[in-house]
Design a protein around this motif. Structure first.
Motif, PDB file in Angstrom:
ATOM      1  N   LEU A  74      -3.982  -2.986  -7.819  1.00 28.53           N
ATOM      2  CA  LEU A  74      -2.592  -2.527  -7.747  1.00 28.53           C
ATOM      3  C   LEU A  74      -2.508  -1.002  -7.805  1.00 28.53           C
ATOM      4  CD1 LEU A  74       0.408  -3.634  -7.835  1.00 28.53           C
ATOM      5  CD2 LEU A  74       0.251  -3.317 -10.308  1.00 28.53           C
ATOM      6  N   VAL A  75      -3.200  -0.404  -8.760  1.00 27.50           N
ATOM      7  CA  VAL A  75      -3.175   1.058  -8.916  1.00 27.50           C
ATOM      8  C   VAL A  75      -3.855   1.727  -7.716  1.00 27.50           C
ATOM      9  CG1 VAL A  75      -4.007   2.991 -10.331  1.00 27.50           C
ATOM     10  CG2 VAL A  75      -3.004   0.981 -11.426  1.00 27.50           C
ATOM     11  N   ALA A  76      -4.960   1.147  -7.256  1.00 31.88           N
ATOM     12  CA  ALA A  76      -5.686   1.733  -6.118  1.00 31.88           C
ATOM     13  C   ALA A  76      -4.806   1.777  -4.868  1.00 31.88           C
ATOM     14  CB  ALA A  76      -6.956   0.942  -5.836  1.00 31.88           C
ATOM     15  N   VAL A  77      -4.049   0.723  -4.634  1.00 31.77           N
ATOM     16  CA  VAL A  77      -3.156   0.708  -3.469  1.00 31.77           C
ATOM     17  C   VAL A  77      -2.029   1.712  -3.667  1.00 31.77           C
ATOM     18  CG1 VAL A  77      -1.493  -0.691  -2.168  1.00 31.77           C
ATOM     19  CG2 VAL A  77      -3.711  -1.663  -2.798  1.00 31.77           C
ATOM     20  N   PRO A 114       1.895   9.028 -14.009  1.00 34.97           N
ATOM     21  CA  PRO A 114       2.835   8.365 -14.918  1.00 34.97           C
ATOM     22  C   PRO A 114       3.826   7.441 -14.202  1.00 34.97           C
ATOM     23  CG  PRO A 114       3.264  10.740 -14.818  1.00 34.97           C
ATOM     24  CD  PRO A 114       2.055  10.477 -13.995  1.00 34.97           C
ATOM     25  N   ARG A 115       4.050   7.665 -12.911  1.00 35.59           N
ATOM     26  CA  ARG A 115       5.030   6.866 -12.163  1.00 35.59           C
ATOM     27  C   ARG A 115       4.382   6.214 -10.948  1.00 35.59           C
ATOM     28  NH1 ARG A 115       8.027   9.259 -15.276  1.00 35.59           N
ATOM     29  NH2 ARG A 115      10.104   9.972 -15.422  1.00 35.59           N
ATOM     30  N   TRP A 116       4.956   5.096 -10.561  1.00 35.56           N
ATOM     31  CA  TRP A 116       4.483   4.378  -9.374  1.00 35.56           C
ATOM     32  C   TRP A 116       5.000   5.066  -8.119  1.00 35.56           C
ATOM     33  CZ3 TRP A 116       0.862   0.805 -10.113  1.00 35.56           C
ATOM     34  CH2 TRP A 116       0.777   0.194 -11.366  1.00 35.56           C
ATOM     35  N   ARG A 117       4.103   5.451  -7.232  1.00 34.80           N
ATOM     36  CA  ARG A 117       4.461   6.112  -5.981  1.00 34.80           C
ATOM     37  C   ARG A 117       5.323   5.208  -5.099  1.00 34.80           C
ATOM     38  NH1 ARG A 117       2.464   5.670  -0.908  1.00 34.80           N
ATOM     39  NH2 ARG A 117       0.787   4.319  -1.612  1.00 34.80           N
ATOM     40  N   LEU A 118       4.979   3.931  -5.031  1.00 36.48           N
ATOM     41  CA  LEU A 118       5.661   3.020  -4.107  1.00 36.48           C
ATOM     42  C   LEU A 118       7.049   2.591  -4.581  1.00 36.48           C
ATOM     43  CD1 LEU A 118       2.628   0.920  -2.885  1.00 36.48           C
ATOM     44  CD2 LEU A 118       3.982   2.568  -1.568  1.00 36.48           C
ATOM     45  N   LEU A 119       7.475   3.043  -5.756  1.00 35.61           N
ATOM     46  CA  LEU A 119       8.867   2.836  -6.161  1.00 35.61           C
ATOM     47  C   LEU A 119       9.781   3.823  -5.448  1.00 35.61           C
ATOM     48  CD1 LEU A 119       8.735   2.114  -9.992  1.00 35.61           C
ATOM     49  CD2 LEU A 119       9.385   0.548  -8.155  1.00 35.61           C
ATOM     50  N   ALA A 120       9.226   4.980  -5.093  1.00 34.79           N
ATOM     51  CA  ALA A 120      10.038   6.023  -4.475  1.00 34.79           C
ATOM     52  C   ALA A 120       9.772   6.167  -2.975  1.00 34.79           C
ATOM     53  CB  ALA A 120       9.778   7.358  -5.168  1.00 34.79           C
ATOM     54  N   GLU A 121       8.541   5.918  -2.551  1.00 33.05           N
ATOM     55  CA  GLU A 121       8.166   6.102  -1.151  1.00 33.05           C
ATOM     56  C   GLU A 121       8.211   4.786  -0.390  1.00 33.05           C
ATOM     57  OE1 GLU A 121       4.413   8.013  -0.489  1.00 33.05           O
ATOM     58  OE2 GLU A 121       4.788   9.495  -2.059  1.00 33.05           O
ATOM     59  N   SER A 122       8.381   4.921   0.902  1.00 33.33           N
ATOM     60  CA  SER A 122       8.312   3.742   1.766  1.00 33.33           C
ATOM     61  C   SER A 122       6.851   3.361   1.954  1.00 33.33           C
ATOM     62  CB  SER A 122       8.928   4.028   3.130  1.00 33.33           C
ATOM     63  OG  SER A 122      10.295   4.289   2.993  1.00 33.33           O
ATOM     64  N   PRO A 123       6.554   2.063   1.888  1.00 32.89           N
ATOM     65  CA  PRO A 123       5.170   1.630   2.086  1.00 32.89           C
ATOM     66  C   PRO A 123       4.727   1.790   3.534  1.00 32.89           C
ATOM     67  CG  PRO A 123       6.626  -0.256   1.783  1.00 32.89           C
ATOM     68  CD  PRO A 123       7.453   0.972   1.586  1.00 32.89           C
ATOM     69  N   SER A 124       3.441   2.020   3.709  1.00 34.65           N
ATOM     70  CA  SER A 124       2.891   2.116   5.063  1.00 34.65           C
ATOM     71  C   SER A 124       1.810   1.056   5.203  1.00 34.65           C
ATOM     72  CB  SER A 124       2.325   3.508   5.327  1.00 34.65           C
ATOM     73  OG  SER A 124       1.260   3.775   4.445  1.00 34.65           O
ATOM     74  N   GLY A 125       2.148  -0.026   5.826  1.00 36.62           N
ATOM     75  CA  GLY A 125       1.186  -1.092   6.038  1.00 36.62           C
ATOM     76  C   GLY A 125       1.496  -2.316   5.196  1.00 36.62           C
ATOM     77  N   PRO A 126       0.897  -3.432   5.554  1.00 35.47           N
ATOM     78  CA  PRO A 126       1.215  -4.693   4.885  1.00 35.47           C
ATOM     79  C   PRO A 126       0.785  -4.754   3.419  1.00 35.47           C
ATOM     80  CG  PRO A 126      -0.531  -5.004   6.523  1.00 35.47           C
ATOM     81  CD  PRO A 126      -0.026  -3.607   6.681  1.00 35.47           C
ATOM     82  N   VAL A 127      -0.361  -4.174   3.087  1.00 31.19           N
ATOM     83  CA  VAL A 127      -0.814  -4.214   1.695  1.00 31.19           C
ATOM     84  C   VAL A 127       0.123  -3.394   0.813  1.00 31.19           C
ATOM     85  CG1 VAL A 127      -2.714  -3.659   0.125  1.00 31.19           C
ATOM     86  CG2 VAL A 127      -3.213  -4.632   2.372  1.00 31.19           C
ATOM     87  N   GLU A 128       0.492  -2.204   1.267  1.00 33.01           N
ATOM     88  CA  GLU A 128       1.432  -1.383   0.495  1.00 33.01           C
ATOM     89  C   GLU A 128       2.796  -2.065   0.384  1.00 33.01           C
ATOM     90  OE1 GLU A 128       1.869   2.753   1.425  1.00 33.01           O
ATOM     91  OE2 GLU A 128      -0.193   3.211   0.844  1.00 33.01           O
TER      92      GLU A 128
END
Length: 167
Positions: A74-77, A114-128
């Motif tokens: 999860l963190v790696a993605v 400290p914060r999750w990137r994917l809470l603020a950014e749009s995901p790029s790709g199916p795994v994200e």
């Protein structure tokens, strides 16, 4: 308070544990459960007292191990780790006490935040997209993850100790 401050506050309320805290907690828990398992093995194999420590310590360690592996992915993605860092993180879960030095190294190298990137950014790709959906809906994601971990854990328990799998 600005609009950005409000959105950050809403994200924090939605998911209060960021990658840095989650990963540090699970790295420590993995080391603690290694200790429980090793103590249980000493009681069983060296002192020939009881196998209860292996059954309990092994069970707890197995569940924390699976949780750590899940968190590593999860963190790696979320943090866009290189493949090398992902495999080092996964490998650290196999060696006793290696999760703590790996977590500290990851923090020093900026692989944790400290914060999750994917809470603020749009995901790029199916795994994200899968990870972003899980982060944005943490309660159902946590329930599904716990159910998945319980299923994997139950299957592994039914298979018995790893050294008996191929005999």
């Amino acid at each position: 308070m600005t609009r950005d401050d409000l959105s950050t506050t809403a994200d924090d309320r939605r998911l209060t544990t960021g990658p840095e805290r989650l990963y540090g907690t699970l790295a420590f828990a993995e080391a603690v459960t290694w200790t429980l398992l090793i103590l249980g093995m000493l009681l069983k194999y060296v002192f020939d007292v009881t196998d209860l420590g292996v059954r309990l310590g092994g069970g707890v360690h197995g569940f924390v191990f699976l949780s750590y592996v899940t968190a590593t992915i999860l963190v790696a993605v979320d943090r866009r780790w290189r493949t090398k860092d992902l495999f080092l993180g996964l490998g650290s879960s196999v060696l006793p006490y290696a999760t703590i030095p790996f977590e500290r190294s990851a923090a020093r190298r900026g692989l944790l935040a400290p914060r999750w990137r994917l809470l603020a950014e749009s995901p790029s790709g199916p795994v994200e997209r899968i990870v972003a959906t899980a982060l944005r809906h943490p309660v159902p994601a946590l329930l599904l993850t716990l159910i998945g971990l319980a299923v994997v854990f139950s299957v592994l328990l039914a298979l018995g100790p790893p050294w008996q799998w191929f005999s």
